[in-house]
Design a protein around this motif. Structure first.
Motif, mmCIF file in Angstrom:
data_model
loop_
_atom_site.group_PDB
_atom_site.id
_atom_site.type_symbol
_atom_site.label_atom_id
_atom_site.label_comp_id
_atom_site.label_asym_id
_atom_site.label_seq_id
_atom_site.Cartn_x
_atom_site.Cartn_y
_atom_site.Cartn_z
ATOM 1 N N LEU A 110 -50.773 -111.297 -16.046
ATOM 2 C CA LEU A 110 -50.274 -110.620 -17.248
ATOM 3 C C LEU A 110 -48.800 -110.266 -17.108
ATOM 4 O O LEU A 110 -48.354 -109.814 -16.050
ATOM 5 C CB LEU A 110 -51.059 -109.329 -17.479
ATOM 6 N N THR B 269 -48.146 -114.136 -20.568
ATOM 7 C CA THR B 269 -48.606 -114.318 -19.187
ATOM 8 C C THR B 269 -47.611 -115.143 -18.379
ATOM 9 O O THR B 269 -46.693 -115.770 -18.915
ATOM 10 C CB THR B 269 -49.966 -115.041 -19.154
ATOM 11 N N TYR C 213 -56.621 -107.586 -22.689
ATOM 12 C CA TYR C 213 -55.956 -108.072 -21.482
ATOM 13 C C TYR C 213 -56.796 -109.112 -20.727
ATOM 14 O O TYR C 213 -56.268 -110.105 -20.226
ATOM 15 C CB TYR C 213 -55.614 -106.906 -20.552
ATOM 16 N N ARG C 214 -58.079 -108.885 -20.625
ATOM 17 C CA ARG C 214 -58.931 -109.827 -19.876
ATOM 18 C C ARG C 214 -58.903 -111.214 -20.504
ATOM 19 O O ARG C 214 -58.756 -112.222 -19.817
ATOM 20 C CB ARG C 214 -60.367 -109.304 -19.796
ATOM 21 N N ILE D 154 -46.981 -107.557 -18.319
ATOM 22 C CA ILE D 154 -47.254 -106.263 -18.934
ATOM 23 C C ILE D 154 -46.162 -105.857 -19.923
ATOM 24 O O ILE D 154 -46.440 -105.320 -21.010
ATOM 25 C CB ILE D 154 -47.417 -105.179 -17.854
ATOM 26 N N GLN E 90 -54.869 -103.035 -24.747
ATOM 27 C CA GLN E 90 -55.381 -103.310 -23.399
ATOM 28 C C GLN E 90 -56.772 -103.931 -23.419
ATOM 29 O O GLN E 90 -57.171 -104.598 -22.466
ATOM 30 C CB GLN E 90 -55.389 -102.017 -22.579
ATOM 31 N N LYS F 93 -55.587 -112.923 -19.832
ATOM 32 C CA LYS F 93 -55.518 -113.474 -18.478
ATOM 33 C C LYS F 93 -56.292 -114.793 -18.371
ATOM 34 O O LYS F 93 -55.957 -115.660 -17.577
ATOM 35 C CB LYS F 93 -56.071 -112.474 -17.467
ATOM 36 N N CYS G 227 -46.643 -107.763 -23.106
ATOM 37 C CA CYS G 227 -47.825 -107.276 -23.823
ATOM 38 C C CYS G 227 -47.515 -105.964 -24.548
ATOM 39 O O CYS G 227 -47.937 -105.757 -25.702
ATOM 40 C CB CYS G 227 -48.990 -107.075 -22.849
#
Length: 306
Positions: free
Chosen positions: A158, A196, A173-174, A160, A170, A177, A163
């Motif tokens: 990520l 990413t 996020y998974r 961050i 959040q 990724k 993002c």
């Protein structure tokens, strides 16, 4: 990725020179590669848990690569093993093991499976979510293949900052990724590449057991993190290679150079030599990052970035 050399010498076992056997730890697996005499003693010496071994790969049926297998299986029985064990090898490995178990009246309480190979072309033996194992066709006095262990690409890393700038929740996020794009509340689609960065480069290990110099394996093993290639002889005895179907340290290094591998690990030394440093010196004249396998030696490979 961690490689433990249990044995790395050719022909007969000696006090301080065990025949071929290795443990490869990769993505939570503990793979046993070849199983010469004394392998289970080497496993104990290196404090490797027998129960974690669920897959055994045998390159060919010469004794210095397989004669430790029946003893290890017998010990599994004595230890009341109950988890499945799969043995991969050339045609004949099943008969070799089962006839010994039958005549000794040994019965396994665990599921013992065999996956035999008969074709001299790359074959996919094992695949799960994290890796694959494929055969590498080799040329020896009996049907022989090596093994290519390859990690699958993992999650991306990520960014961050990106993002947060795009206002990505959040909760996403998974998925980000895992490579997914993100659709914001206003309908704007943010490409995954904007959120990413490249993750860890997948690692790979090629095990090339007994074989003559075989240049046609180069495309299959190009770019592997580490290559184990037999180096039974030094160049001074190259004349023995055709008859015995083995390789020299220089030839192993030439394969490593052509395949642009990360690290070359030499092994399967003939007992005629007393100084193993001669193998490393000969190989390094061709391929600088050449190392020696030695009984009990551990190689650990970190996560290089793409």
């Amino acid at each position: 990725m961690k490689l433990t050399i249990l044995g790395c010498h050719s022909a007969t076992p000696r006090d301080n020179a065990r025949p071929t056997a290795q443990i490869l730890e990769m993505k939570g697996h503990l793979f046993l590669i070849d199983c010469g005499e004394g392998t289970q003693m080497a496993l104990r010496k290196n404090r490797i848990k027998f129960a974690r071994i669920k897959h055994i790969f045998i390159s060919h049926l010469h004794g210095d690569h397989v004669y430790g297998l029946i003893g290890l299986i017998s010990t599994f029985c004595l230890l009341s093993r109950d988890s499945e064990l799969t043995i991969y090898g050339p045609k004949g490995i099943k008969e070799l093991i089962l006839i010994q178990l039958k005549l000794a009246k040994v019965y396994t309480a665990f599921d013992l499976r065999f996956r035999e190979s008969v074709e001299n072309i790359p074959q996919l033996l094992l695949e799960d979510d994290s890796l694959t194992v494929t055969t590498i066709p080799l040329e020896h006095r009996v049907f022989t293949h090596g093994f290519l262990f390859q990690e699958k690409p993992g999650d991306r890393r990520l960014d961050i900052v990106a993002c947060e700038e795009y206002g990505v929740d959040q909760a996403y996020y998974r998925k980000v990724k895992q490579g997914h794009d993100v659709t914001l509340d206003n309908g704007e689609v943010i490409a995954n590449e904007e959120l990413t960065m490249d993750g860890d480069k997948p690692k790979s290990y090629a095990f090339c057991s007994d074989t003559v110099y075989k240049e046609d394996i180069v495309p299959q093993i190009t770019g592997v993190t580490a290559l184990y290639h037999e180096s039974t002889f030094l160049k001074a005895h190259e004349n023995l290679c055709d008859r015995t179907k083995h390789s020299t340290a220089e030839q192993a290094a030439t394969i490593a150079l052509k395949a642009k591998v990360g690290t070359l690990i030499l092994g399967h030394y003939s007992s005629r030599y007393g100084d193993y440093e001669l193998f490393r010196s000969e190989a390094r004249e061709v391929f600088e990052n050449s190392e020696l396998a030695m009984d009990g030696k551990v190689f650990e490979f970190s996560n290089p970035k793409l």
